[in-house]
Design a protein around this motif. Structure first.
Motif, PDB file in Angstrom:
ATOM      1  N   GLY A 256       0.793  -1.211   0.000  1.00  0.00           N
ATOM      2  CA  GLY A 256       0.000   0.000   0.000  1.00  0.00           C
ATOM      3  C   GLY A 256       0.826   1.262   0.000  1.00  0.00           C
ATOM      4  O   GLY A 256       1.089   1.846  -1.023  1.00  0.00           O
ATOM      5  N   LEU A 257       1.247   1.691   1.187  1.00  0.00           N
ATOM      6  CA  LEU A 257       1.955   2.952   1.318  1.00  0.00           C
ATOM      7  C   LEU A 257       3.380   2.862   0.795  1.00  0.00           C
ATOM      8  O   LEU A 257       3.936   3.846   0.329  1.00  0.00           O
TER       9      LEU A 257
ATOM     10  N   THR B 101       3.409  13.618   8.689  1.00  0.00           N
ATOM     11  CA  THR B 101       2.250  14.167   9.396  1.00  0.00           C
ATOM     12  C   THR B 101       1.901  15.550   8.868  1.00  0.00           C
ATOM     13  O   THR B 101       0.729  15.851   8.608  1.00  0.00           O
ATOM     14  N   ALA B 102       2.922  16.390   8.678  1.00  0.00           N
ATOM     15  CA  ALA B 102       2.688  17.755   8.194  1.00  0.00           C
ATOM     16  C   ALA B 102       2.107  17.746   6.787  1.00  0.00           C
ATOM     17  O   ALA B 102       1.188  18.511   6.473  1.00  0.00           O
ATOM     18  N   TYR B 103       2.628  16.869   5.920  1.00  0.00           N
ATOM     19  CA  TYR B 103       2.137  16.788   4.539  1.00  0.00           C
ATOM     20  C   TYR B 103       0.675  16.345   4.512  1.00  0.00           C
ATOM     21  O   TYR B 103      -0.164  16.956   3.836  1.00  0.00           O
TER      22      TYR B 103
ATOM     23  N   PHE C  77      -5.025  10.537   0.684  1.00  0.00           N
ATOM     24  CA  PHE C  77      -3.605  10.856   0.776  1.00  0.00           C
ATOM     25  C   PHE C  77      -2.904  10.275  -0.457  1.00  0.00           C
ATOM     26  O   PHE C  77      -2.889   9.065  -0.648  1.00  0.00           O
ATOM     27  N   ASN C  78      -2.333  11.152  -1.268  1.00  0.00           N
ATOM     28  CA  ASN C  78      -1.678  10.709  -2.491  1.00  0.00           C
ATOM     29  C   ASN C  78      -0.185  10.972  -2.441  1.00  0.00           C
ATOM     30  O   ASN C  78       0.259  12.014  -1.948  1.00  0.00           O
ATOM     31  N   CYS C  79       0.587  10.042  -2.952  1.00  0.00           N
ATOM     32  CA  CYS C  79       2.047  10.158  -2.963  1.00  0.00           C
ATOM     33  C   CYS C  79       2.469  11.368  -3.801  1.00  0.00           C
ATOM     34  O   CYS C  79       2.075  11.490  -4.959  1.00  0.00           O
ATOM     35  N   PRO C  80       3.302  12.271  -3.249  1.00  0.00           N
ATOM     36  CA  PRO C  80       3.701  13.478  -3.970  1.00  0.00           C
ATOM     37  C   PRO C  80       4.962  13.314  -4.808  1.00  0.00           C
ATOM     38  O   PRO C  80       5.485  14.295  -5.343  1.00  0.00           O
TER      39      PRO C  80
ATOM     40  N   CYS D 195       3.760  10.418  -9.205  1.00  0.00           N
ATOM     41  CA  CYS D 195       3.202   9.152  -8.727  1.00  0.00           C
ATOM     42  C   CYS D 195       1.703   9.280  -8.468  1.00  0.00           C
ATOM     43  O   CYS D 195       0.896   8.777  -9.213  1.00  0.00           O
ATOM     44  N   GLY D 196       1.333   9.998  -7.413  1.00  0.00           N
ATOM     45  CA  GLY D 196      -0.080  10.233  -7.144  1.00  0.00           C
ATOM     46  C   GLY D 196      -0.861   9.046  -6.643  1.00  0.00           C
ATOM     47  O   GLY D 196      -2.080   9.129  -6.466  1.00  0.00           O
ATOM     48  N   LYS D 197      -0.200   7.923  -6.388  1.00  0.00           N
ATOM     49  CA  LYS D 197      -0.921   6.757  -5.894  1.00  0.00           C
ATOM     50  C   LYS D 197      -1.483   7.030  -4.490  1.00  0.00           C
ATOM     51  O   LYS D 197      -0.870   7.703  -3.674  1.00  0.00           O
ATOM     52  N   GLU D 198      -2.652   6.483  -4.237  1.00  0.00           N
ATOM     53  CA  GLU D 198      -3.309   6.735  -2.955  1.00  0.00           C
ATOM     54  C   GLU D 198      -2.726   5.859  -1.855  1.00  0.00           C
ATOM     55  O   GLU D 198      -2.506   4.664  -2.042  1.00  0.00           O
ATOM     56  N   TRP D 199      -2.458   6.461  -0.707  1.00  0.00           N
ATOM     57  CA  TRP D 199      -1.962   5.748   0.454  1.00  0.00           C
ATOM     58  C   TRP D 199      -3.128   5.380   1.359  1.00  0.00           C
ATOM     59  O   TRP D 199      -4.015   6.187   1.616  1.00  0.00           O
ATOM     60  N   ASP D 200      -3.117   4.193   1.892  1.00  0.00           N
ATOM     61  CA  ASP D 200      -4.125   3.790   2.861  1.00  0.00           C
ATOM     62  C   ASP D 200      -3.915   4.556   4.166  1.00  0.00           C
ATOM     63  O   ASP D 200      -2.775   4.738   4.617  1.00  0.00           O
TER      64      ASP D 200
END
Length: 241
Positions: free
Chosen positions: A15-16, A30-32, A44-47, A57-62
């Motif tokens: 996942g993440l 946490t800040a992001y 929450f998407n990977c930046p 990337c933009g993949k979604e994080w669980d």
């Protein structure tokens, strides 16, 4: 410091954990993620950006993984989960916050402008109604089509967001609105980076530039980086009728 990694093409183990160098310690993660929640997001998407700034990337994080890697405290977990729920209810389902008690209220019919808050009504033992558009207490008869508030435009507030959003360049096409309403359900979607193809949470796929839907597995306007004609700013919210 724990290390989250991301690599294109998108390959994920759990996942993440995306794979290549995205060094995010708990505080930075946490800040992001908090900044995404503050901006009204509920995903929450990977930046991660590649070296040429084109591979996003933009993949979604669980959320479960975000919580684990960010080492959230109990207070932070409650904060994140409350904000996630609020953002999802507001943007994905079409629910407004009562201006008095701050509980969430849903319209019985999509065309209703006057909404009754069940919690305020129960507590005060009399009906409390507010305007779906301006979020002020309803003035006058409920049967009226206007809420009676001088500053109410009577228009879906999402239209103003679409009309006033900044323009940007997408895959070399200038003047594209940075926000669109899903052509099926009306959910507002903001373009951040990368290609022009979008997939809404309702599973509708469409081009962010020309707004043409994906048909039979293909986009009529071409591949993800093919230039196409910019559709005008939307003046109606799909699915609102």
């Amino acid at each position: 410091m724990q290390t989250l990694t991301c690599q294109l093409p998108f390959t994920f183990d759990k996942g993440l954990i995306c794979s290549t160098v995205l060094h995010l310690g708990p505080e930075s993660l946490t800040a992001y993620c908090r900044s995404l929640l503050s901006g009204g997001k509920f995903r929450f998407n990977c930046p991660y950006l590649g070296p040429d700034n084109n591979n996003y990337c933009g993949k979604e994080w669980d959320y479960v993984d975000v919580r684990r890697f960010a080492v959230l405290t109990e207070d932070e977990k409650r904060e994140f989960e409350k904000k996630l729920s609020e953002n999802y209810l507001r943007k994905a389902i079409g629910i407004q916050e009562c201006p008095k008690c701050k509980s969430f209220c849903e319209r019985k019919r999509k065309k209703d402008r006057c909404v009754r808050c069940p919690f305020c009504t129960l507590q005060e033992k009399k009906g409390f109604d507010f305007c779906w558009f301006c979020l002020h207490e309803w003035q006058g008869a409920v049967s009226n089509n206007k809420c009676g508030n001088a500053d109410c435009t009577g228009h879906d507030p999402r239209l103003k967001i679409l009309q006033e959003c900044p323009k940007k360049e997408i895959v070399g096409v200038a003047g594209c609105p940075s926000r669109r309403a899903c052509i099926k359900c009306g959910l507002l979607i903001e373009h951040i980076k990368a290609c022009k193809h979008m997939k809404c949470r309702c599973d509708q796929e469409f081009c962010f530039i020309c707004l043409k839907p994906k048909q039979n597995g293909n986009y009529p306007c071409g591949s993800f980086n093919t230039k196409c004609e910019v559709a005008a700013v939307q003046t109606q919210i799909p699915g609102a009728d």
